[in-house]
Design a protein around this motif. Structure first.
Motif, mmCIF file in Angstrom:
data_model
loop_
_atom_site.group_PDB
_atom_site.id
_atom_site.type_symbol
_atom_site.label_atom_id
_atom_site.label_comp_id
_atom_site.label_asym_id
_atom_site.label_seq_id
_atom_site.Cartn_x
_atom_site.Cartn_y
_atom_site.Cartn_z
ATOM 1 N N THR A 197 0.844 -1.198 0.000
ATOM 2 C CA THR A 197 0.000 0.000 0.000
ATOM 3 C C THR A 197 0.879 1.247 0.000
ATOM 4 O O THR A 197 0.642 2.197 0.743
ATOM 5 C CB THR A 197 -0.929 0.002 1.221
ATOM 6 N N SER A 198 1.912 1.240 -0.847
ATOM 7 C CA SER A 198 2.829 2.375 -0.910
ATOM 8 C C SER A 198 2.170 3.621 -1.485
ATOM 9 O O SER A 198 2.693 4.731 -1.342
ATOM 10 C CB SER A 198 4.055 2.003 -1.758
ATOM 11 N N LEU A 199 1.027 3.451 -2.145
ATOM 12 C CA LEU A 199 0.329 4.590 -2.736
ATOM 13 C C LEU A 199 -0.784 5.122 -1.833
ATOM 14 O O LEU A 199 -1.701 5.790 -2.291
ATOM 15 C CB LEU A 199 -0.242 4.209 -4.110
ATOM 16 N N ILE A 200 -0.683 4.810 -0.546
ATOM 17 C CA ILE A 200 -1.678 5.271 0.418
ATOM 18 C C ILE A 200 -1.066 6.310 1.347
ATOM 19 O O ILE A 200 -0.014 6.094 1.939
ATOM 20 C CB ILE A 200 -2.242 4.089 1.232
ATOM 21 N N HIS A 201 -1.746 7.443 1.440
ATOM 22 C CA HIS A 201 -1.359 8.494 2.381
ATOM 23 C C HIS A 201 -2.295 8.391 3.581
ATOM 24 O O HIS A 201 -3.456 8.805 3.525
ATOM 25 C CB HIS A 201 -1.480 9.861 1.711
ATOM 26 N N LYS A 202 -1.801 7.806 4.651
ATOM 27 C CA LYS A 202 -2.664 7.481 5.776
ATOM 28 C C LYS A 202 -3.298 8.706 6.431
ATOM 29 O O LYS A 202 -4.360 8.606 7.045
ATOM 30 C CB LYS A 202 -1.883 6.674 6.815
ATOM 31 N N GLU A 203 -2.653 9.857 6.300
ATOM 32 C CA GLU A 203 -3.214 11.062 6.908
ATOM 33 C C GLU A 203 -4.329 11.669 6.060
ATOM 34 O O GLU A 203 -5.057 12.543 6.531
ATOM 35 C CB GLU A 203 -2.108 12.104 7.124
ATOM 36 N N GLY A 204 -4.461 11.231 4.814
ATOM 37 C CA GLY A 204 -5.491 11.782 3.944
ATOM 38 C C GLY A 204 -6.876 11.419 4.430
ATOM 39 O O GLY A 204 -7.160 10.253 4.701
ATOM 40 N N ARG A 205 -7.764 12.396 4.499
ATOM 41 C CA ARG A 205 -9.114 12.139 5.013
ATOM 42 C C ARG A 205 -10.189 12.383 3.961
ATOM 43 O O ARG A 205 -11.362 12.542 4.304
ATOM 44 C CB ARG A 205 -9.368 12.990 6.262
ATOM 45 N N THR A 206 -9.798 12.408 2.691
ATOM 46 C CA THR A 206 -10.750 12.386 1.588
ATOM 47 C C THR A 206 -10.257 11.333 0.592
ATOM 48 O O THR A 206 -9.104 10.891 0.652
ATOM 49 C CB THR A 206 -10.865 13.738 0.869
ATOM 50 N N ILE A 207 -11.128 10.947 -0.332
ATOM 51 C CA ILE A 207 -10.707 9.971 -1.335
ATOM 52 C C ILE A 207 -9.508 10.515 -2.106
ATOM 53 O O ILE A 207 -8.519 9.803 -2.338
ATOM 54 C CB ILE A 207 -11.873 9.642 -2.282
#
Length: 289
Positions: free
Chosen positions: A38-48
């Motif tokens: 899941t390297s393309l996931i920004h965990k702090e992002g809170r929108t799609i």
């Protein structure tokens, strides 16, 4: 060794459950969901839009403010480690197929299943943008049920495939009554009615955020396009989210078939599609009117 054996037993149990949870459809790649990068996931992002990163060589397709596409692309997410929760408050048995959970409440009545969750998103967008008179959906029988008439007090009388509407209730245009209307739609609409009612999207270049990838049936399944990226050659990749049966949290799904771009999906040349818990043996793209 004991932990390894226990882990294998759990995975086998999940596979059995998932294979039978969709009417016997064989779901591949379930085990791969546990280890999909899941390297393309920004965990702090809170929108799609902010949760899912863009692979090298691509740019995000931007949406115009006030549109359904913009509403979906910027839809609020729960914290990164949020679980998918069933309508009864219990965690879904499989927690390794998603990378985000949308802030969509799940009613305890169990009615808000896969197609219903997406119907709710479209309806709430129309409600919030003062387009309430556009809220309406066909039942599987083909009969149209509008929020406007429901708010006036009209209710359906259903006898097999015959549906008639008459004014039997007091007029009520409240938000509480709106959700009662949606419960009615959830009961009598689904993937088949959406497939029959909605506009077909015939080419990938036409696909927009908010469009539906759908396999109509009894049961069928449906997902919504949550984001789109494009490279200089015009090739596109898509993020999808879904509700499910049993009714549960709406969630962004992983792509375990192509882990290099996970959770983005490439639809080019595809006539079927593998997802973590469902195999679309075929699908079509449709759009809310």
């Amino acid at each position: 060794m004991k932990k390894l054996i226990l882990g294998l037993i759990v995975i086998i149990g999940l596979l059995v459950f998932l294979n039978f949870s969709r009417g016997g459809k064989v779901v591949k790649n379930t085990v791969a969901s546990y280890v999909a990068p899941t390297s393309l996931i920004h965990k702090e992002g809170r929108t799609i839009k902010t949760r899912v990163k863009i692979p090298d060589g691509y740019t995000r397709v931007l949406s115009e403010e006030g549109t359904f596409a913009h509403y979906i692309q910027n839809y609020q997410l729960k914290e990164a480690d949020a679980q998918v929760i069933n309508y009864d408050g219990s965690p879904y048995i499989f927690q390794h197929g998603h990378v985000g959970v949308l802030e969509v409440p799940v009613p305890s009545n169990g009615l808000q299943q896969c197609a219903d969750a997406l119907i709710r998103l479209r309806s709430e967008f129309l409600w919030e943008t003062n387009r309430k008179n556009e809220i309406g959906f066909n039942f599987t029988s083909g009969h149209y049920c509008s929020w406007s008439k429901y708010a006036e007090g009209y209710r359906p009388k259903i006898n097999g495939n015959k549906v008639t509407f008459s004014k039997t209730a007091t007029a009520n245009a409240s938000k509480e009554n709106f959700y009662k209307y949606l419960n009615l739609v959830y009961t009598y609409a689904g993937t088949y009615s959406l497939s029959q009612e909605l506009k077909k999207v015939h080419t990938l270049s036409e696909v927009m955020i908010g469009d539906l990838l759908i396999y109509p049936g009894f049961p069928g399944h449906v997902m919504m396009v949550g984001d789109i990226i494009e490279n200089d050659s015009g090739e596109r990749r898509y993020v999808f989210f879904q509700g499910n049966t049993p009714a549960q949290s709406v969630h962004i799904i992983k792509n375990v078939s192509d882990t290099e771009i996970n959770p983005w999906y490439d639809l080019k040349g595809k006539t079927s599609l593998e997802t973590p818990i469902y195999r679309f043996s075929s699908f079509e793209m449709v759009r809310f009117k």
